[in-house]
Design a protein around this motif. Structure first.
Motif, mmCIF file in Angstrom:
data_model
loop_
_atom_site.group_PDB
_atom_site.id
_atom_site.type_symbol
_atom_site.label_atom_id
_atom_site.label_comp_id
_atom_site.label_asym_id
_atom_site.label_seq_id
_atom_site.Cartn_x
_atom_site.Cartn_y
_atom_site.Cartn_z
ATOM 1 N N GLN A 96 0.803 -1.215 0.000
ATOM 2 C CA GLN A 96 0.000 0.000 0.000
ATOM 3 C C GLN A 96 0.840 1.271 0.000
ATOM 4 O O GLN A 96 0.304 2.362 -0.202
ATOM 5 C CB GLN A 96 -0.949 -0.014 1.198
ATOM 6 N N GLU A 97 2.151 1.146 0.171
ATOM 7 C CA GLU A 97 3.022 2.311 0.040
ATOM 8 C C GLU A 97 2.912 2.919 -1.357
ATOM 9 O O GLU A 97 3.167 4.113 -1.546
ATOM 10 C CB GLU A 97 4.474 1.911 0.324
ATOM 11 N N ARG A 98 2.506 2.088 -2.316
ATOM 12 C CA ARG A 98 2.373 2.560 -3.687
ATOM 13 C C ARG A 98 1.350 3.685 -3.790
ATOM 14 O O ARG A 98 1.471 4.558 -4.664
ATOM 15 C CB ARG A 98 1.950 1.396 -4.584
ATOM 16 N N LEU A 99 0.361 3.689 -2.918
ATOM 17 C CA LEU A 99 -0.691 4.699 -2.964
ATOM 18 C C LEU A 99 -0.149 6.111 -2.752
ATOM 19 O O LEU A 99 -0.804 7.093 -3.117
ATOM 20 C CB LEU A 99 -1.758 4.404 -1.910
ATOM 21 N N TYR A 100 1.020 6.220 -2.159
ATOM 22 C CA TYR A 100 1.578 7.529 -1.793
ATOM 23 C C TYR A 100 2.751 7.933 -2.682
ATOM 24 O O TYR A 100 3.442 8.909 -2.383
ATOM 25 C CB TYR A 100 2.014 7.498 -0.322
ATOM 26 N N ARG A 101 2.970 7.202 -3.766
ATOM 27 C CA ARG A 101 4.074 7.505 -4.656
ATOM 28 C C ARG A 101 3.597 8.349 -5.832
ATOM 29 O O ARG A 101 2.712 7.929 -6.580
ATOM 30 C CB ARG A 101 4.713 6.207 -5.164
ATOM 31 N N PRO A 102 4.175 9.523 -6.033
ATOM 32 C CA PRO A 102 3.787 10.359 -7.173
ATOM 33 C C PRO A 102 4.005 9.620 -8.494
ATOM 34 O O PRO A 102 4.961 8.867 -8.654
ATOM 35 C CB PRO A 102 4.723 11.570 -7.050
ATOM 36 N N GLY A 103 3.109 9.834 -9.417
ATOM 37 C CA GLY A 103 3.229 9.199 -10.721
ATOM 38 C C GLY A 103 2.553 7.850 -10.819
ATOM 39 O O GLY A 103 2.399 7.319 -11.928
ATOM 40 N N LYS A 104 2.144 7.289 -9.680
ATOM 41 C CA LYS A 104 1.422 6.022 -9.687
ATOM 42 C C LYS A 104 -0.076 6.313 -9.662
ATOM 43 O O LYS A 104 -0.526 7.350 -9.163
ATOM 44 C CB LYS A 104 1.796 5.169 -8.480
ATOM 45 N N ARG A 105 -0.876 5.379 -10.166
ATOM 46 C CA ARG A 105 -2.314 5.586 -10.212
ATOM 47 C C ARG A 105 -3.035 4.260 -10.027
ATOM 48 O O ARG A 105 -2.708 3.260 -10.672
ATOM 49 C CB ARG A 105 -2.725 6.210 -11.551
ATOM 50 N N LEU A 106 -4.016 4.253 -9.133
ATOM 51 C CA LEU A 106 -4.907 3.108 -8.939
ATOM 52 C C LEU A 106 -6.322 3.528 -9.307
ATOM 53 O O LEU A 106 -6.879 4.445 -8.701
ATOM 54 C CB LEU A 106 -4.872 2.628 -7.483
ATOM 55 N N MET A 138 -7.726 10.884 -2.513
ATOM 56 C CA MET A 138 -6.305 10.930 -2.840
ATOM 57 C C MET A 138 -6.071 11.174 -4.325
ATOM 58 O O MET A 138 -6.828 10.693 -5.178
ATOM 59 C CB MET A 138 -5.638 9.614 -2.412
ATOM 60 N N ASP A 139 -4.996 11.910 -4.632
ATOM 61 C CA ASP A 139 -4.683 12.218 -6.032
ATOM 62 C C ASP A 139 -4.277 10.984 -6.823
ATOM 63 O O ASP A 139 -4.432 10.956 -8.055
ATOM 64 C CB ASP A 139 -3.548 13.251 -6.097
ATOM 65 N N GLY A 202 -16.132 10.136 -6.155
ATOM 66 C CA GLY A 202 -16.028 11.337 -5.338
ATOM 67 C C GLY A 202 -17.022 11.361 -4.186
ATOM 68 O O GLY A 202 -17.191 10.387 -3.452
ATOM 69 N N ALA A 203 -17.716 12.507 -4.027
ATOM 70 C CA ALA A 203 -18.655 12.678 -2.923
ATOM 71 C C ALA A 203 -19.783 11.660 -2.969
ATOM 72 O O ALA A 203 -20.255 11.199 -1.917
ATOM 73 C CB ALA A 203 -19.220 14.094 -2.941
ATOM 74 N N ASP A 204 -20.219 11.280 -4.168
ATOM 75 C CA ASP A 204 -21.287 10.287 -4.281
ATOM 76 C C ASP A 204 -20.819 8.926 -3.772
ATOM 77 O O ASP A 204 -21.581 8.198 -3.122
ATOM 78 C CB ASP A 204 -21.763 10.172 -5.722
#
Length: 255
Positions: A96-106, A138-139, A202-204
């Motif tokens: 799950q560290e991948r979630l915080y790496r710039p340039g990665k996308r899930l 998260m971005d 998103g919000a929905d």
């Protein structure tokens, strides 16, 4: 569905230039869940973009340690696999560290029934649902929820994960299929895009998660399902056997 990874023309598919993994679950888990999770860590680390469809359990990329622990223990018992639960949980959390790496996308789609499924003691899914709203914003993550009352263009089918445009891994109870054939990859991307049209984001999506979260912890309160959907009684066998209102069958979601 075959238990052997297939490519174009029915020939065995190539997997990133390496030998395909052992597709049979019992042999795959002969060394426990830990080695399987480390293999997935390598695959995920190499990928820039992931597209996943989860319709049996919360995606492994978003699971809390306790949720992951319960899932591993259940599958170890089912497959008579070695109990290396804590090793597997540590490997899963590392991914799950991948979630915080710039340039990665899930890019993840989950059916709402996944959120309702009581596959753990009640405090575990409650904590899991508390975690999800923060991830929605998260971005590096895009989460879509397929509501119970959504019109689905296709049957959900098996859960799968696509890594860039080079590999799709399809989950089933008896096997894990690694497909690197271009046509298979393109097909699964079309499946993902098709379901995304019925999902809320998103919000929905946060509202759907919040609705399910409110149902946990007070069984005296009525379940706040979408209009037209009926939940089974808490005393009904469906609930006690860990089935949700529309849970799909035959999905494994070890990854």
């Amino acid at each position: 569905m075959s238990g052997v990874p297939l490519g174009r023309g029915g020939e065995p598919g190539r997997v990133l230039g390496r030998s395909p993994p052992e597709p049979d679950r019992r042999r795959q888990l002969a060394g426990g869940h830990g080695p399987v999770q480390e293999t997935w860590n390598t695959l995920v680390s190499d990928a820039q973009t992931m597209h996943a469809l989860s319709n049996a359990a919360v995606s492994g990329m978003l699971r809390t340690a306790d949720y992951a622990r319960n899932v591993f223990e259940g599958h170890s018992a089912l497959q008579n696999a070695p109990r290396d639960t804590e090793t597997a949980v540590r490997a899963r959390m590392k991914r799950q560290e991948r979630l915080y790496r710039p340039g990665k996308r899930l890019n993840l789609l989950m059916h709402e029934s996944v959120l309702w499924a009581r596959i753990c003691p009640s405090e575990v899914p409650a904590a899991q649902l508390d975690r999800l709203p923060g991830v929605v914003g998260m971005d590096t993550v895009g989460i879509g929820i397929l509501p119970l009352d959504a019109n689905l263009p296709l049957p959900l089918g098996n859960s799968f994960c696509m890594l860039d445009k080079r590999l799709v891994v399809v989950e089933d109870r008896h096997a894990e299929l690694w497909l690197d054939d271009a046509e298979a990859i393109a097909l699964h991307r079309r499946v993902w895009d098709t379901f995304a049209e019925s999902a809320v984001f998103g919000a929905d999506a946060q509202q759907v998660i919040a609705r399910v979260r409110r149902s946990i912890g007070d069984r005296e309160q009525p379940i706040d399902l979408p209009r037209g959907c009926t939940a089974p009684s808490y005393d009904a066998p469906a609930w006690s056997s860990n089935r949700s209102p529309t849970t799909s069958h035959g999905m494994y979601e070890l990854h």
